[in-house]
Design a protein around this motif. Structure first.
Motif, short mmCIF file in Angstrom:
data_model
loop_
_atom_site.label_atom_id
_atom_site.label_comp_id
_atom_site.label_asym_id
_atom_site.label_seq_id
_atom_site.Cartn_x
_atom_site.Cartn_y
_atom_site.Cartn_z
N ALA A 5 0.86 -1.15 0.00
CA ALA A 5 0.00 0.00 0.00
C ALA A 5 0.90 1.20 0.00
N LEU A 124 -1.73 12.39 4.74
CA LEU A 124 -2.24 11.12 5.25
C LEU A 124 -2.98 10.42 4.13
N TRP A 125 -2.67 9.13 3.93
CA TRP A 125 -3.31 8.33 2.89
C TRP A 125 -4.14 7.23 3.54
N ALA A 126 -5.26 6.86 2.91
CA ALA A 126 -6.09 5.75 3.39
C ALA A 126 -6.88 5.19 2.22
N GLU A 140 -6.27 1.31 8.03
CA GLU A 140 -5.19 2.06 8.67
C GLU A 140 -4.87 3.32 7.88
N THR A 141 -4.54 4.37 8.59
CA THR A 141 -4.09 5.61 7.97
C THR A 141 -2.58 5.59 7.83
N ASP A 142 -2.09 5.93 6.66
CA ASP A 142 -0.67 5.90 6.34
C ASP A 142 -0.14 7.33 6.29
N ARG A 144 2.02 9.08 4.76
CA ARG A 144 2.85 8.86 3.58
C ARG A 144 3.91 9.94 3.38
#
Length: 421
Positions: A5, A124-126, A140-142, A144
């Motif tokens: 991801a 923040l990526w999701a 989960e929030t990444d 990035r």
């Protein structure tokens, strides 16, 4: 190809998320400006074609890492009149995130002096899909991206987590002229996004990594960017690193009233070690290409070469990248994308090929069938309903072949919407 991801797999020019979006200023004072940018999307994706092949030679095996892993969606097929299983087929319909998932970015900037500025950016990526297609599993929030950047007449310094330099230009091509508002190749059937676009089919993904990066000021359109990044091991083979990884990119830009030109060449180099040992191997990569825009017609081409790269991104772990004797295989790839951008809509076409150089020990052992090459063909139509709302329908066909003759052809058609700001 197992997707992380990322590709993955990916972002662009320091952030994919800020291309084709408009920043929204929240607060602006005499010293600081606070702004936000991002996107939300969802796609319906349908795939069909050949299941992952079975070995054609008795006693051989196909290591994971190439083609499409159809997993539990494979449908068995038996030779006529027998109970002998042969290569099956698959069908899969999923709801997915796109080449970029949901992204929320917030930035802060100010002038430090008359000609020096400071920018801080966090993204923040999701994804919309959850692990193993379990809707009760939390997404989960990444984190990035997270970096600061100081710019002045002497150039710029970036510190933090941002898109690295190797294969950045090729990844930008795919985003800008292929799958910035689409899906392309989803990765494995049970994969959690974001998706891969044309990555793994001639395009190698740049990745987000912790780094310290310096860029020179542009001199007649020529700019050199160099950085050191946190080292990456190859789990299962070379699990130790001792030095940071240097990467660099040289670019040339020419912008006129009738034409825009961007050329790039980039490199990466890293030495990796066996755990608790001085046994080592060296991965390096060279990427190159460019893009040109003449009116509504856009063209992007790119290539890469190097040992230990993998199919999807540099230093990709797995048995395709590293042999049974712990030797790094060499990879190359070539891609081309064309776009007709009419303002209200885009028409995108692309093709690419990634290849694995088979080692002599693979031939001598005769007990493993290595992915030899995989070709991707893509087409897409994007309707820009407004500045902030975009509809996409895109198609990808993959054609994979292995060293002992196995083959796989698979198709995906994807459609969905993206809102940007």
């Amino acid at each position: 190809m197992k997707r992380v991801a990322v590709a993955l797999t990916f972002a662009v020019a320091l952030s994919f998320a800020r291309h084709a979006t408009a920043e929204v200023t929240i607060v602006k004072s005499d010293t600081w400006e606070v702004y936000t940018t991002g996107r939300v999307n969802a796609f319906l994706s349908y795939g069909w074609g050949d299941a992952i092949p079975l070995p054609l030679m008795m006693g051989s095996n196909i290591p994971p890492g190439g083609g499409l892993d159809t997993g539990n969606d494979s449908m068995p097929v038996f030779a006529p009149g027998t109970m002998t299983q042969v290569q099956g087929t698959f069908q899969s319909m999923r709801l997915r995130s796109g080449f970029l998932p949901n992204v929320f970015g917030v930035g802060f900037r100010r002038q430090l002096s008359e000609n020096t500025s400071l920018k801080i950016f966090i993204a923040l990526w999701a994804t919309i899909e959850s692990e193993s297609q379990r809707k009760t599993t939390p997404v989960e929030t990444d984190a990035r991206e997270g970096y600061l950047k100081i710019e002045g007449p002497w150039g710029s310094v970036l510190a933090g987590r941002a898109l690295d330099l190797f294969s950045r230009g090729a990844t930008e091509n795919d985003f800008l002229y292929g799958h910035g508002f689409g899906v392309g190749f989803p990765g494995n059937i049970d994969n959690v996004g974001p998706t891969a676009g044309l990555i793994g089919f001639g395009v190698m993904a740049a990745f987000f990594a912790p780094g310290l990066v310096y860029a020179t000021p542009s001199a007649g359109g020529l700019q050199l960017t160099a950085g050191i990044y946190d080292a990456t091991p190859l789990p299962g083979s070379y699990e130790a690193t001792r030095f940071a990884r240097p990467e660099s990119e040289l670019t040339y830009d020419l912008a006129g009233q009738a034409m825009k030109l961007h050329l790039f060449a980039n490199t990466e180099y890293q030495k990796i070690y066996r755990a608790g040992s001085n046994d080592s191997a060296t991965s390096y990569g060279v990427g190159y290409g460019g893009r040109v825009e003449v009116g509504a017609f856009h063209l992007g081409v790119a290539g890469h070469y190097g040992p230990g790269l993998g199919l999807g991104y540099a230093l990709q772990p797995g048995p395709v990248s590293v042999s049974q004797m712990n030797k790094l295989r060499t990879f190359d790839g070539y891609s081309g994308l064309v776009q007709y951008a009419a303002g209200k809509f885009d028409i995108n076409l692309g093709v690419g090929i990634s290849r694995t150089f088979i080692l002599q020990e693979d031939v001598d052992a005769n007990n493993v069938s290595i992915l030899k090459r995989q070709i991707g063909y893509s087409a897409g139509f994007v309707l820009h309903i407004s500045e902030s709302l975009h509809y996409d329908i895109d198609f990808l066909r993959g054609d994979a072949a292995w060293s002992q003759g196995e083959k796989q052809i698979f198709n995906f058609i994807n459609t969905g919407v993206t809102a940007t700001w």
